[in-house]
Design a protein around this motif. Structure first.
Motif, PDB file in Angstrom:
ATOM      1  N   LYS A 188       0.824  -1.210   0.000  1.00 32.90           N
ATOM      2  CA  LYS A 188       0.000   0.000   0.000  1.00 32.90           C
ATOM      3  C   LYS A 188       0.860   1.262   0.000  1.00 32.90           C
ATOM      4  CE  LYS A 188      -4.134  -1.922   0.401  1.00 32.90           C
ATOM      5  NZ  LYS A 188      -5.197  -1.761  -0.620  1.00 32.90           N
ATOM      6  N   ALA A 189       2.057   1.172   0.567  1.00 38.13           N
ATOM      7  CA  ALA A 189       2.901   2.354   0.750  1.00 38.13           C
ATOM      8  C   ALA A 189       3.776   2.662  -0.464  1.00 38.13           C
ATOM      9  CB  ALA A 189       3.783   2.183   1.984  1.00 38.13           C
ATOM     10  N   VAL A 190       4.245   1.626  -1.152  1.00 36.68           N
ATOM     11  CA  VAL A 190       5.123   1.800  -2.305  1.00 36.68           C
ATOM     12  C   VAL A 190       4.686   0.846  -3.413  1.00 36.68           C
ATOM     13  CG1 VAL A 190       7.104   2.519  -0.905  1.00 36.68           C
ATOM     14  CG2 VAL A 190       6.800   0.104  -1.456  1.00 36.68           C
ATOM     15  N   LYS A 191       5.232   1.046  -4.599  1.00 38.76           N
ATOM     16  CA  LYS A 191       4.908   0.157  -5.707  1.00 38.76           C
ATOM     17  C   LYS A 191       5.663  -1.160  -5.568  1.00 38.76           C
ATOM     18  CE  LYS A 191       5.120  -0.256 -10.749  1.00 38.76           C
ATOM     19  NZ  LYS A 191       5.568   0.379 -12.017  1.00 38.76           N
ATOM     20  N   CYS A 192       4.919  -2.253  -5.596  1.00 41.10           N
ATOM     21  CA  CYS A 192       5.521  -3.584  -5.532  1.00 41.10           C
ATOM     22  C   CYS A 192       5.153  -4.369  -6.782  1.00 41.10           C
ATOM     23  CB  CYS A 192       5.025  -4.344  -4.306  1.00 41.10           C
ATOM     24  SG  CYS A 192       5.553  -3.656  -2.724  1.00 41.10           S
ATOM     25  N   CYS A 193       6.140  -5.037  -7.350  1.00 45.10           N
ATOM     26  CA  CYS A 193       5.909  -5.910  -8.500  1.00 45.10           C
ATOM     27  C   CYS A 193       6.220  -7.336  -8.086  1.00 45.10           C
ATOM     28  CB  CYS A 193       6.779  -5.502  -9.686  1.00 45.10           C
ATOM     29  SG  CYS A 193       6.345  -3.901 -10.397  1.00 45.10           S
ATOM     30  N   TYR A 194       5.361  -8.266  -8.492  1.00 45.01           N
ATOM     31  CA  TYR A 194       5.481  -9.660  -8.064  1.00 45.01           C
ATOM     32  C   TYR A 194       5.784 -10.534  -9.270  1.00 45.01           C
ATOM     33  CZ  TYR A 194       3.024  -7.597  -4.100  1.00 45.01           C
ATOM     34  OH  TYR A 194       2.655  -6.781  -3.053  1.00 45.01           O
ATOM     35  N   HIS A 195       6.819 -11.344  -9.154  1.00 44.32           N
ATOM     36  CA  HIS A 195       7.233 -12.236 -10.236  1.00 44.32           C
ATOM     37  C   HIS A 195       7.143 -13.668  -9.722  1.00 44.32           C
ATOM     38  CE1 HIS A 195       8.744  -8.709 -12.395  1.00 44.32           C
ATOM     39  NE2 HIS A 195       9.294  -8.342 -11.249  1.00 44.32           N
ATOM     40  N   ARG A 196       6.240 -14.442 -10.320  1.00 43.80           N
ATOM     41  CA  ARG A 196       5.989 -15.812  -9.860  1.00 43.80           C
ATOM     42  C   ARG A 196       6.510 -16.807 -10.875  1.00 43.80           C
ATOM     43  NH1 ARG A 196       5.032 -20.547  -8.242  1.00 43.80           N
ATOM     44  NH2 ARG A 196       3.097 -21.130  -7.161  1.00 43.80           N
ATOM     45  N   GLY A 197       7.431 -17.644 -10.462  1.00 40.63           N
ATOM     46  CA  GLY A 197       7.930 -18.727 -11.287  1.00 40.63           C
ATOM     47  C   GLY A 197       7.487 -20.055 -10.722  1.00 40.63           C
ATOM     48  N   ALA A 198       7.923 -21.120 -11.339  1.00 35.05           N
ATOM     49  CA  ALA A 198       7.512 -22.456 -10.907  1.00 35.05           C
ATOM     50  C   ALA A 198       7.952 -22.757  -9.483  1.00 35.05           C
ATOM     51  CB  ALA A 198       8.068 -23.504 -11.868  1.00 35.05           C
ATOM     52  N   ASP A 199       9.113 -22.227  -9.088  1.00 36.37           N
ATOM     53  CA  ASP A 199       9.639 -22.535  -7.759  1.00 36.37           C
ATOM     54  C   ASP A 199      10.073 -21.287  -7.012  1.00 36.37           C
ATOM     55  OD1 ASP A 199      11.730 -22.000  -9.444  1.00 36.37           O
ATOM     56  OD2 ASP A 199      12.802 -23.895  -9.112  1.00 36.37           O
ATOM     57  N   TYR A 200       9.481 -20.142  -7.353  1.00 37.79           N
ATOM     58  CA  TYR A 200       9.847 -18.926  -6.633  1.00 37.79           C
ATOM     59  C   TYR A 200       8.772 -17.859  -6.731  1.00 37.79           C
ATOM     60  CZ  TYR A 200      10.969 -16.488 -11.034  1.00 37.79           C
ATOM     61  OH  TYR A 200      10.892 -15.889 -12.263  1.00 37.79           O
ATOM     62  N   LEU A 201       8.837 -16.930  -5.777  1.00 39.56           N
ATOM     63  CA  LEU A 201       8.107 -15.672  -5.840  1.00 39.56           C
ATOM     64  C   LEU A 201       9.103 -14.576  -5.496  1.00 39.56           C
ATOM     65  CD1 LEU A 201       5.472 -13.958  -6.023  1.00 39.56           C
ATOM     66  CD2 LEU A 201       5.278 -14.256  -3.535  1.00 39.56           C
ATOM     67  N   GLU A 202       9.263 -13.613  -6.391  1.00 45.07           N
ATOM     68  CA  GLU A 202      10.108 -12.460  -6.115  1.00 45.07           C
ATOM     69  C   GLU A 202       9.232 -11.228  -5.958  1.00 45.07           C
ATOM     70  OE1 GLU A 202      13.407  -9.627  -8.358  1.00 45.07           O
ATOM     71  OE2 GLU A 202      13.494 -11.805  -8.687  1.00 45.07           O
ATOM     72  N   ILE A 203       9.520 -10.438  -4.943  1.00 50.47           N
ATOM     73  CA  ILE A 203       8.794  -9.200  -4.687  1.00 50.47           C
ATOM     74  C   ILE A 203       9.770  -8.046  -4.868  1.00 50.47           C
ATOM     75  CG2 ILE A 203       7.329  -7.935  -3.078  1.00 50.47           C
ATOM     76  CD1 ILE A 203       7.018 -10.621  -1.526  1.00 50.47           C
ATOM     77  N   ASP A 204       9.560  -7.247  -5.911  1.00 48.06           N
ATOM     78  CA  ASP A 204      10.395  -6.081  -6.174  1.00 48.06           C
ATOM     79  C   ASP A 204       9.724  -4.855  -5.570  1.00 48.06           C
ATOM     80  OD1 ASP A 204      12.136  -7.696  -7.550  1.00 48.06           O
ATOM     81  OD2 ASP A 204      11.379  -7.157  -9.533  1.00 48.06           O
ATOM     82  N   VAL A 205      10.403  -4.218  -4.632  1.00 47.43           N
ATOM     83  CA  VAL A 205       9.846  -3.103  -3.873  1.00 47.43           C
ATOM     84  C   VAL A 205      10.527  -1.815  -4.327  1.00 47.43           C
ATOM     85  CG1 VAL A 205       9.424  -2.163  -1.573  1.00 47.43           C
ATOM     86  CG2 VAL A 205       9.445  -4.648  -1.919  1.00 47.43           C
ATOM     87  N   ASP A 206       9.797  -0.942  -4.985  1.00 46.23           N
ATOM     88  CA  ASP A 206      10.335   0.293  -5.547  1.00 46.23           C
ATOM     89  C   ASP A 206      10.265   1.408  -4.493  1.00 46.23           C
ATOM     90  OD1 ASP A 206      11.107   2.460  -7.030  1.00 46.23           O
ATOM     91  OD2 ASP A 206       9.514   2.316  -8.526  1.00 46.23           O
ATOM     92  N   ILE A 207      11.345   1.569  -3.738  1.00 48.91           N
ATOM     93  CA  ILE A 207      11.372   2.577  -2.673  1.00 48.91           C
ATOM     94  C   ILE A 207      11.162   3.980  -3.244  1.00 48.91           C
ATOM     95  CG2 ILE A 207      12.730   3.564  -0.795  1.00 48.91           C
ATOM     96  CD1 ILE A 207      11.908   0.677  -0.327  1.00 48.91           C
ATOM     97  N   GLY A 208      11.656   4.211  -4.457  1.00 46.91           N
ATOM     98  CA  GLY A 208      11.553   5.522  -5.073  1.00 46.91           C
ATOM     99  C   GLY A 208      10.147   5.928  -5.470  1.00 46.91           C
ATOM    100  N   SER A 209       9.190   5.004  -5.392  1.00 45.00           N
ATOM    101  CA  SER A 209       7.810   5.320  -5.768  1.00 45.00           C
ATOM    102  C   SER A 209       7.067   6.078  -4.674  1.00 45.00           C
ATOM    103  CB  SER A 209       7.046   4.035  -6.109  1.00 45.00           C
ATOM    104  OG  SER A 209       6.940   3.191  -4.972  1.00 45.00           O
TER     105      SER A 209
END
Length: 285
Positions: A188-209
């Motif tokens: 809710k506070a910053v822009k987050c992008c979620y990348h889901r693969g077969a064996d992973y979840l990556e959460i990219d947190v854009d502090i600059g947003s």
């Protein structure tokens, strides 16, 4: 660097030996593991009880409780700089954590990675990336709330992805700005992008947003060598059935040096993993 005894205690792992791939991933990280209390320019694994989270009676009495053992195991930390914003790192052919997992003869199809990539803007882009893996013998789907978060929509993830932090050591002005104990729904506070693969979840947190987050970050970076901070990551519990809250992972960053960041070119080698969403219990997993 932590002794093997310290690593065992601080990483909350079972009495069995650490999986070879995870030991390799931790040791090869660009930010090295250090002593929890005396280390500098590195990271350590703080006990979950140092964090205060929503307790079983939070819905009625707003009570909080020590977080206890994490749901996942730590799998290393990277402190990296680049000529552009780094995204979906786990899909890169040169990602050392995923390579260590897939090359290990001891890894199983049940092993799952969650990575949190805090993207730091500037003339030169930086990222601090925290890796966590499912525990040996405990499938990632064994916690219903975490399972729902991994396989949920981005809207659901944004409504639940939460950070709790504590400034362990640092200037008073920074402690005042951040708060010694602070909780925030990052989605809710910053822009987050979620990348889901077969064996992973990556959460990219854009502090600059976020203007506020960027201002606090600039303050922190101005005295980063004097700052030690605990960061805990979790899925927020919002109903009685989802309480008490549990951290899926946590990290203590100990007086990090900007100059120690490893360079990674934003031009990624050909990716080896798909962005296609796979259910946790899929045959692909």
């Amino acid at each position: 660097m932590c002794s093997s005894k310290q690593m065992k205690m601080h990483h909350h792992r079972s009495s069995t030996a650490m999986e070879d791939w995870r030991e390799d991933a931790i040791s090869r990280g660009s930010l090295k593991p250090v002593d929890l209390n005396t280390g500098s320019n590195g990271w350590a694994a703080p006990p979950g009880d140092l964090f205060s989270v929503r307790g079983p009676n939070y819905s009625t009495k707003k009570g909080k409780t020590p977080a206890g053992e994490w749901l996942l195991d730590p799998a290393g930390v990277d402190w990296i700089r680049s000529n552009g914003k780094l995204e979906n790192l786990l899909a890169r052919r040169d990602n050392r954590v995923m390579n260590a997992l897939r090359e290990s003869k001891k890894s199983t199809q049940e092993t799952f990675i969650i990575a949190v990539n805090l993207q730091i803007p500037g003339r030169e882009h930086h990222s601090v990336v925290f890796y966590f893996s499912s525990k040996e013998g405990e499938p990632i789907g064994s916690n219903p709330l975490l399972h729902k978060f991994i396989n949920g929509s981005d809207e659901y993830r944004n409504s639940r992805f939460k950070i709790v932090n504590k400034i362990v050591k640092g200037p008073r002005i920074l402690k005042t700005a951040v708060g010694r104990y602070s909780a925030c729904l990052l989605g809710k506070a910053v822009k987050c992008c979620y990348h889901r693969g077969a064996d992973y979840l990556e959460i990219d947190v854009d502090i600059g947003s976020s203007t506020v987050a960027s201002a606090i970050l600039r303050l922190a970076l101005g005295c980063v060598k004097a700052v030690t901070v605990d960061l805990g990551f979790l899925v927020e519990g919002q109903t009685e059935e989802e309480l008490p809250e549990k951290l899926f992972g946590a990290v203590r960053i100990c007086q990090m040096e900007m100059s120690s960041a490893k360079f990674v070119d934003v031009a990624a080698p050909s990716s080896v993993t798909s962005n296609k969403v796979f259910p946790v219990n899929s045959d692909k997993h």
